[in-house]
Design a protein around this motif. Sequence first.
Motif, mmCIF file in Angstrom:
data_model
loop_
_atom_site.group_PDB
_atom_site.id
_atom_site.type_symbol
_atom_site.label_atom_id
_atom_site.label_comp_id
_atom_site.label_asym_id
_atom_site.label_seq_id
_atom_site.Cartn_x
_atom_site.Cartn_y
_atom_site.Cartn_z
ATOM 1 N N UNK A 93 6.100 38.344 9.222
ATOM 2 C CA UNK A 93 4.792 38.308 9.868
ATOM 3 C C UNK A 93 4.806 39.244 11.073
ATOM 4 N N UNK A 94 3.770 40.025 11.221
ATOM 5 C CA UNK A 94 3.730 41.033 12.284
ATOM 6 C C UNK A 94 2.769 40.661 13.398
ATOM 7 N N UNK A 95 2.480 39.375 13.540
ATOM 8 C CA UNK A 95 1.563 38.913 14.568
ATOM 9 C C UNK A 95 1.848 37.446 14.880
ATOM 10 N N UNK A 96 1.420 36.962 16.050
ATOM 11 C CA UNK A 96 1.561 35.526 16.328
ATOM 12 C C UNK A 96 0.835 34.712 15.263
ATOM 13 N N UNK A 97 1.351 33.549 14.962
ATOM 14 C CA UNK A 97 0.787 32.734 13.889
ATOM 15 C C UNK A 97 0.490 31.334 14.379
ATOM 16 N N UNK A 98 -0.451 30.687 13.698
ATOM 17 C CA UNK A 98 -0.660 29.255 13.892
ATOM 18 C C UNK A 98 0.464 28.536 13.151
ATOM 19 N N UNK A 99 0.925 27.445 13.710
ATOM 20 C CA UNK A 99 2.057 26.713 13.130
ATOM 21 C C UNK A 99 1.676 25.247 12.991
ATOM 22 N N UNK A 100 1.821 24.726 11.772
ATOM 23 C CA UNK A 100 1.525 23.321 11.510
ATOM 24 C C UNK A 100 2.737 22.663 10.878
ATOM 25 N N UNK A 101 3.202 21.583 11.477
ATOM 26 C CA UNK A 101 4.309 20.821 10.919
ATOM 27 C C UNK A 101 3.856 19.423 10.568
ATOM 28 N N UNK A 103 5.071 15.504 9.133
ATOM 29 C CA UNK A 103 6.192 14.591 8.937
ATOM 30 C C UNK A 103 7.463 15.186 9.548
ATOM 31 N N UNK A 104 8.521 15.317 8.775
ATOM 32 C CA UNK A 104 9.761 15.906 9.263
ATOM 33 C C UNK A 104 9.547 17.329 9.781
ATOM 34 N N UNK A 105 8.558 18.019 9.242
ATOM 35 C CA UNK A 105 8.260 19.373 9.694
ATOM 36 C C UNK A 105 7.667 19.426 11.090
ATOM 37 N N UNK A 106 7.146 18.291 11.587
ATOM 38 C CA UNK A 106 6.535 18.284 12.915
ATOM 39 C C UNK A 106 7.563 18.498 14.028
ATOM 40 N N UNK A 107 8.662 17.725 14.077
ATOM 41 C CA UNK A 107 9.652 18.013 15.115
ATOM 42 C C UNK A 107 10.286 19.391 14.954
ATOM 43 N N UNK A 108 10.422 19.865 13.728
ATOM 44 C CA UNK A 108 10.960 21.215 13.513
ATOM 45 C C UNK A 108 10.005 22.244 14.105
ATOM 46 N N UNK A 109 8.710 22.092 13.844
ATOM 47 C CA UNK A 109 7.713 23.023 14.379
ATOM 48 C C UNK A 109 7.667 22.971 15.899
ATOM 49 N N UNK A 110 7.788 21.764 16.462
ATOM 50 C CA UNK A 110 7.782 21.635 17.919
ATOM 51 C C UNK A 110 8.984 22.343 18.527
ATOM 52 N N UNK A 111 10.149 22.183 17.893
ATOM 53 C CA UNK A 111 11.358 22.841 18.395
ATOM 54 C C UNK A 111 11.220 24.357 18.316
ATOM 55 N N UNK A 117 8.126 30.765 22.137
ATOM 56 C CA UNK A 117 6.725 30.579 22.577
ATOM 57 C C UNK A 117 5.820 31.770 22.292
ATOM 58 N N UNK A 118 6.362 32.963 22.244
ATOM 59 C CA UNK A 118 5.517 34.140 22.031
ATOM 60 C C UNK A 118 5.043 34.284 20.598
ATOM 61 N N UNK A 119 5.641 33.527 19.668
ATOM 62 C CA UNK A 119 5.279 33.679 18.257
ATOM 63 C C UNK A 119 4.156 32.749 17.820
ATOM 64 N N UNK A 120 3.904 31.692 18.576
ATOM 65 C CA UNK A 120 2.984 30.642 18.127
ATOM 66 C C UNK A 120 1.652 30.739 18.861
ATOM 67 N N UNK A 121 0.588 30.900 18.085
ATOM 68 C CA UNK A 121 -0.757 30.959 18.653
ATOM 69 C C UNK A 121 -1.263 29.561 18.980
ATOM 70 N N UNK A 122 -1.251 28.689 18.013
ATOM 71 C CA UNK A 122 -1.615 27.285 18.195
ATOM 72 C C UNK A 122 -0.684 26.425 17.348
ATOM 73 N N UNK A 123 -0.440 25.204 17.811
ATOM 74 C CA UNK A 123 0.515 24.303 17.169
ATOM 75 C C UNK A 123 -0.183 23.009 16.774
ATOM 76 N N UNK A 124 0.026 22.589 15.511
ATOM 77 C CA UNK A 124 -0.510 21.324 15.018
ATOM 78 C C UNK A 124 0.653 20.475 14.509
ATOM 79 N N UNK A 125 0.730 19.241 14.974
ATOM 80 C CA UNK A 125 1.784 18.316 14.556
ATOM 81 C C UNK A 125 1.127 17.092 13.937
ATOM 82 N N UNK A 126 1.362 16.882 12.635
ATOM 83 C CA UNK A 126 0.767 15.737 11.936
ATOM 84 C C UNK A 126 1.865 14.782 11.470
ATOM 85 N N UNK A 127 1.677 13.490 11.714
ATOM 86 C CA UNK A 127 2.588 12.468 11.199
ATOM 87 C C UNK A 127 4.017 12.644 11.673
#
Length: 340
Positions: A93-101, A103-111, A117-127
């Motif tokens: 990816x050649x641009x900042x991206x939105x990131x959604x995690x 269940x188990x993907x949520x703590x991974x996405x948060x980490x 920090x420069x890669x993530x435009x907005x962060x969504x954590x579900x479940x």
Amino acid sequence: MRQRLGRVVSADGTVLAYATAGTGRPLVYVMGWLTHLELGWELPAERALYESLAQGCRLVRYDRAGCGLSPAVDRPASLTFELEQLAAVTAPLDEPFDLMGTSMGAPVAAAWAAAHPDTVRRLVLYGGWARGAELSPPGVRDHVLGLVGAHWGLGSDVLTDIFAPDADRSTRAELARYQRACSSAGTARALLALSYELDVGGCLGRVRAPTLVVHRTGDRAAPVAQAEALARGIPGAELTLLPGRSHLPYAGDRDELVRVVRRFLGLPVPRRRAAGLTPRQREVAELVSQGRTNREIAARLGIDERSAEGHVERIRLRLGFRSRAQIAAWFSERRDSAVG
């Protein structure tokens, strides 16, 4: 909408399968415990979630090592390994991206958001959760891990009861089969154990991206207290609680979850779908109202039985019903009203 499959290789040589759907700015989706890019796309409820999210953006999903289309490796599961896999998927990816995690993907996405920090435009954590050790008492965790490791078939049935209690019988049965097809018992147990071990509480304060934490109030796999811990730990995070018991994002009121997420990401928010069906779906609904089985519907319409099953499931989801009987009653009522 079609998904496009590809492969990337991580720094240590791990081969990972990924899929993209839609066009536009990227939304990288870190999935939960067990995944299969192809089989998940074939499940009507799961596919409907991805297609809804991918409207107006490019949804990027991947199978973690040992799951679905990604080969197993000897390396043990860990947060470090999870982040390396995410790095391989996002490298092109050649641009900042939105990131959604989810269940188990949520703590991974948060980490990830805390470390990059420069890669993530907005962060969504579900479940998700901040500390996996607080998901359930030690005795319960040990029992579930033992069940999955020793009796994978039975273990997947038990976990389906936890993850998707609101799903109907056919969907629950399909989910149990889906879990077993995603990975071996050993991989399933190792990843579930990692879920309990993940602890991202110490890094949440370093997340800089605008963050939405969304959770269902009756989630049986991850208590609401963990969603509150995530939101409390991330500066400026927004917490949205939705009614429902299902942990899986595509079970329960999927449409409301999609609306909340898309609104936060700045994407057009779809209105609640009207009850109208496509011409083919109306044909199938009429045959359901006549008491026809999927096999009989398939024979009548000249399609295979699996396609007929998919049509029925999409009709059920579109109308917000839980059974064939509700579809039949709905069609009969509309037919009678038209005649009257």
